[in-house]
Design a protein around this motif. Structure first.
Motif, PDB file in Angstrom:
ATOM      1  N   MET A   8      -3.120  12.170  -2.634  1.00 28.01           N
ATOM      2  CA  MET A   8      -3.893  11.155  -2.249  1.00 28.01           C
ATOM      3  C   MET A   8      -3.322   9.688  -2.475  1.00 28.01           C
ATOM      4  N   ARG A   9      -2.769   9.586  -3.619  1.00 30.06           N
ATOM      5  CA  ARG A   9      -2.067   8.333  -4.062  1.00 30.06           C
ATOM      6  C   ARG A   9      -0.597   8.102  -2.956  1.00 30.06           C
ATOM      7  N   LEU A  55      -0.334   9.280   0.012  1.00 30.06           N
ATOM      8  CA  LEU A  55      -0.986   8.914   1.196  1.00 30.06           C
ATOM      9  C   LEU A  55      -1.490   7.477   1.197  1.00 30.06           C
ATOM     10  N   ARG A  56      -2.089   6.830   0.152  1.00 27.37           N
ATOM     11  CA  ARG A  56      -2.013   5.411   0.101  1.00 27.37           C
ATOM     12  C   ARG A  56      -0.696   4.793   0.110  1.00 27.37           C
ATOM     13  N   GLY A  57       0.276   5.090  -0.493  1.00 28.88           N
ATOM     14  CA  GLY A  57       1.698   4.334  -0.531  1.00 28.88           C
ATOM     15  C   GLY A  57       2.130   4.450   0.824  1.00 28.88           C
ATOM     16  N   ASN A  58       1.900   5.557   1.497  1.00 26.80           N
ATOM     17  CA  ASN A  58       2.416   5.452   2.893  1.00 26.80           C
ATOM     18  C   ASN A  58       1.801   4.589   4.013  1.00 26.80           C
ATOM     19  N   LEU A  59       0.486   4.611   3.799  1.00 25.77           N
ATOM     20  CA  LEU A  59      -0.276   3.627   4.457  1.00 25.77           C
ATOM     21  C   LEU A  59      -0.235   2.208   4.405  1.00 25.77           C
ATOM     22  N   ALA A  60      -0.009   1.740   2.986  1.00 24.75           N
ATOM     23  CA  ALA A  60       0.249   0.542   2.661  1.00 24.75           C
ATOM     24  C   ALA A  60       1.647   0.154   2.986  1.00 24.75           C
TER      25      ALA A  60
END
Length: 161
Positions: free
Chosen positions: A1-2, A4-9
Protein backbone atom coordinates in the motif's frame (compact mmCIF):
# COMPACT_ATOMS: atom_id res chain seq x y z
CA UNK A 1 0.00 0.00 0.00
CA UNK A 2 2.85 2.36 0.82
CA UNK A 3 4.43 1.64 -2.57
CA UNK A 4 1.15 2.51 -4.32
CA UNK A 5 0.86 5.79 -2.41
CA UNK A 6 4.39 6.72 -3.43
CA UNK A 7 3.63 5.99 -7.07
CA UNK A 8 0.41 8.02 -6.99
CA UNK A 9 2.17 10.86 -5.20
CA UNK A 10 4.84 10.98 -7.92
CA UNK A 11 2.22 11.01 -10.67
CA UNK A 12 0.13 13.61 -8.84
CA UNK A 13 3.07 15.91 -8.20
CA UNK A 14 4.15 15.70 -11.83
CA UNK A 15 0.63 16.48 -13.05
CA UNK A 16 0.31 19.41 -10.62
CA UNK A 17 3.64 20.95 -11.64
CA UNK A 18 2.77 20.66 -15.33
CA UNK A 19 -0.70 22.15 -14.76
CA UNK A 20 0.92 25.16 -13.09
CA UNK A 21 3.33 25.47 -16.00
CA UNK A 22 0.26 25.44 -18.26
CA UNK A 23 -0.75 28.79 -16.76
CA UNK A 24 2.63 30.24 -17.73
CA UNK A 25 2.41 28.69 -21.20
CA UNK A 26 -1.03 30.24 -21.67
CA UNK A 27 0.28 33.72 -20.99
CA UNK A 28 3.29 33.14 -23.25
CA UNK A 29 0.97 31.95 -26.03
CA UNK A 30 -1.29 34.98 -25.65
CA UNK A 31 1.73 37.29 -25.82
CA UNK A 32 3.12 35.70 -29.00
CA UNK A 33 0.03 34.75 -31.00
CA UNK A 34 -1.80 37.35 -33.08
CA UNK A 35 -5.46 37.88 -32.27
CA UNK A 36 -7.96 38.00 -35.10
CA UNK A 37 -9.85 41.22 -35.73
CA UNK A 38 -13.63 40.91 -35.68
CA UNK A 39 -16.43 43.33 -36.49
CA UNK A 40 -19.59 43.08 -34.46
CA UNK A 41 -22.60 43.45 -36.74
CA UNK A 42 -25.98 43.14 -35.04
CA UNK A 43 -24.25 41.55 -32.06
CA UNK A 44 -22.65 38.79 -34.15
CA UNK A 45 -18.86 38.70 -34.60
CA UNK A 46 -17.60 38.48 -38.19
CA UNK A 47 -13.96 38.39 -39.25
CA UNK A 48 -12.86 41.87 -40.27
CA UNK A 49 -10.60 40.28 -42.90
CA UNK A 50 -11.99 36.92 -44.09
CA UNK A 51 -8.59 36.03 -45.60
CA UNK A 52 -6.65 36.50 -42.37
CA UNK A 53 -4.10 33.90 -41.36
CA UNK A 54 -4.17 34.86 -37.69
CA UNK A 55 -6.36 31.89 -36.73
CA UNK A 56 -3.81 29.48 -38.21
CA UNK A 57 -0.93 31.45 -36.67
CA UNK A 58 -2.54 31.17 -33.23
CA UNK A 59 -2.63 27.36 -33.60
CA UNK A 60 0.98 27.33 -34.76
CA UNK A 61 2.16 29.48 -31.87
CA UNK A 62 0.27 27.24 -29.45
CA UNK A 63 2.05 24.18 -30.85
CA UNK A 64 5.44 25.91 -30.65
CA UNK A 65 4.95 27.17 -27.08
CA UNK A 66 3.53 23.93 -25.68
CA UNK A 67 6.07 21.88 -27.62
CA UNK A 68 8.89 23.92 -26.08
CA UNK A 69 7.41 23.45 -22.62
CA UNK A 70 7.09 19.73 -23.38
CA UNK A 71 10.75 19.57 -24.38
CA UNK A 72 11.87 21.16 -21.13
CA UNK A 73 9.49 19.01 -19.07
CA UNK A 74 10.66 15.82 -20.77
CA UNK A 75 14.30 16.59 -19.99
CA UNK A 76 13.55 17.70 -16.44
CA UNK A 77 11.30 14.70 -15.88
CA UNK A 78 14.03 12.30 -16.93
CA UNK A 79 16.66 13.99 -14.79
CA UNK A 80 14.38 14.08 -11.74
CA UNK A 81 12.78 10.64 -12.17
CA UNK A 82 15.20 8.92 -9.70
CA UNK A 83 14.07 5.33 -9.90
CA UNK A 84 10.44 6.14 -10.76
CA UNK A 85 10.57 6.50 -14.54
CA UNK A 86 7.20 4.89 -15.24
CA UNK A 87 5.39 7.11 -12.76
CA UNK A 88 7.07 10.25 -14.09
CA UNK A 89 6.28 9.21 -17.66
CA UNK A 90 2.59 8.71 -16.79
CA UNK A 91 2.65 12.09 -15.05
CA UNK A 92 4.23 13.71 -18.11
CA UNK A 93 1.54 12.29 -20.38
CA UNK A 94 -1.43 13.15 -18.15
CA UNK A 95 0.06 16.41 -16.92
CA UNK A 96 0.96 17.46 -20.45
CA UNK A 97 -2.63 17.00 -21.57
CA UNK A 98 -3.91 18.97 -18.60
CA UNK A 99 -1.25 21.66 -19.06
CA UNK A 100 -2.17 22.09 -22.72
CA UNK A 101 -5.82 22.47 -21.79
CA UNK A 102 -4.98 24.97 -19.04
CA UNK A 103 -2.77 26.93 -21.47
CA UNK A 104 -5.64 27.05 -23.95
CA UNK A 105 -8.03 28.37 -21.29
CA UNK A 106 -5.62 30.92 -19.82
CA UNK A 107 -4.29 32.13 -23.17
CA UNK A 108 -7.81 32.32 -24.56
CA UNK A 109 -8.92 34.72 -21.84
CA UNK A 110 -5.76 36.84 -21.70
CA UNK A 111 -6.53 38.84 -24.85
CA UNK A 112 -9.65 40.63 -25.95
CA UNK A 113 -11.68 43.80 -25.72
CA UNK A 114 -13.14 46.44 -27.96
CA UNK A 115 -10.48 48.48 -29.70
CA UNK A 116 -12.31 51.01 -31.89
CA UNK A 117 -15.72 51.81 -33.31
CA UNK A 118 -16.22 51.30 -37.04
CA UNK A 119 -19.02 52.16 -39.46
CA UNK A 120 -20.39 48.59 -39.57
CA UNK A 121 -20.21 48.07 -35.83
CA UNK A 122 -17.52 47.80 -33.23
CA UNK A 123 -14.14 46.45 -34.25
CA UNK A 124 -13.01 44.07 -31.59
CA UNK A 125 -10.20 41.67 -30.90
CA UNK A 126 -11.53 38.40 -29.64
CA UNK A 127 -9.85 36.06 -27.26
CA UNK A 128 -7.52 33.48 -28.75
CA UNK A 129 -8.98 30.15 -29.66
CA UNK A 130 -7.69 26.95 -31.15
CA UNK A 131 -9.14 25.87 -34.47
CA UNK A 132 -6.95 22.76 -34.74
CA UNK A 133 -7.50 20.93 -31.47
CA UNK A 134 -4.84 18.36 -32.30
CA UNK A 135 -2.20 20.85 -31.12
CA UNK A 136 -3.35 20.09 -27.56
CA UNK A 137 -1.27 16.92 -27.89
CA UNK A 138 1.99 18.80 -28.57
CA UNK A 139 3.01 19.08 -24.90
CA UNK A 140 2.48 15.45 -23.82
CA UNK A 141 3.76 14.07 -27.12
CA UNK A 142 7.02 16.03 -27.04
CA UNK A 143 7.53 15.47 -23.29
CA UNK A 144 7.13 11.71 -23.48
CA UNK A 145 9.10 11.40 -26.72
CA UNK A 146 12.04 13.34 -25.26
CA UNK A 147 11.90 11.23 -22.10
CA UNK A 148 12.08 8.00 -24.15
CA UNK A 149 14.81 9.28 -26.47
CA UNK A 150 16.98 10.13 -23.47
CA UNK A 151 16.18 6.78 -21.84
CA UNK A 152 17.09 4.95 -25.04
CA UNK A 153 20.36 6.84 -25.43
CA UNK A 154 21.39 6.23 -21.82
CA UNK A 155 20.53 2.53 -21.79
CA UNK A 156 22.08 2.01 -25.23
CA UNK A 157 25.36 3.50 -23.99
CA UNK A 158 25.24 1.33 -20.86
CA UNK A 159 24.66 -1.85 -22.85
CA UNK A 160 27.45 -1.13 -25.32
CA UNK A 161 30.07 -0.95 -22.55
Amino acid sequence: MRHLRGNLATIGLTVLVLALLGVVAGYVWSALAPAAQYVLIDGTPHLADPETQSLIEADGWFAVVTGAFGLVCGIAGYVLSRGRPVEVLVGLAAGGLLAGYVAMLIGGTAKGGVQAAGPGGYTTTTSLDLTAHGVLFAWPLVATAVFWVIEFAVTYNERSR
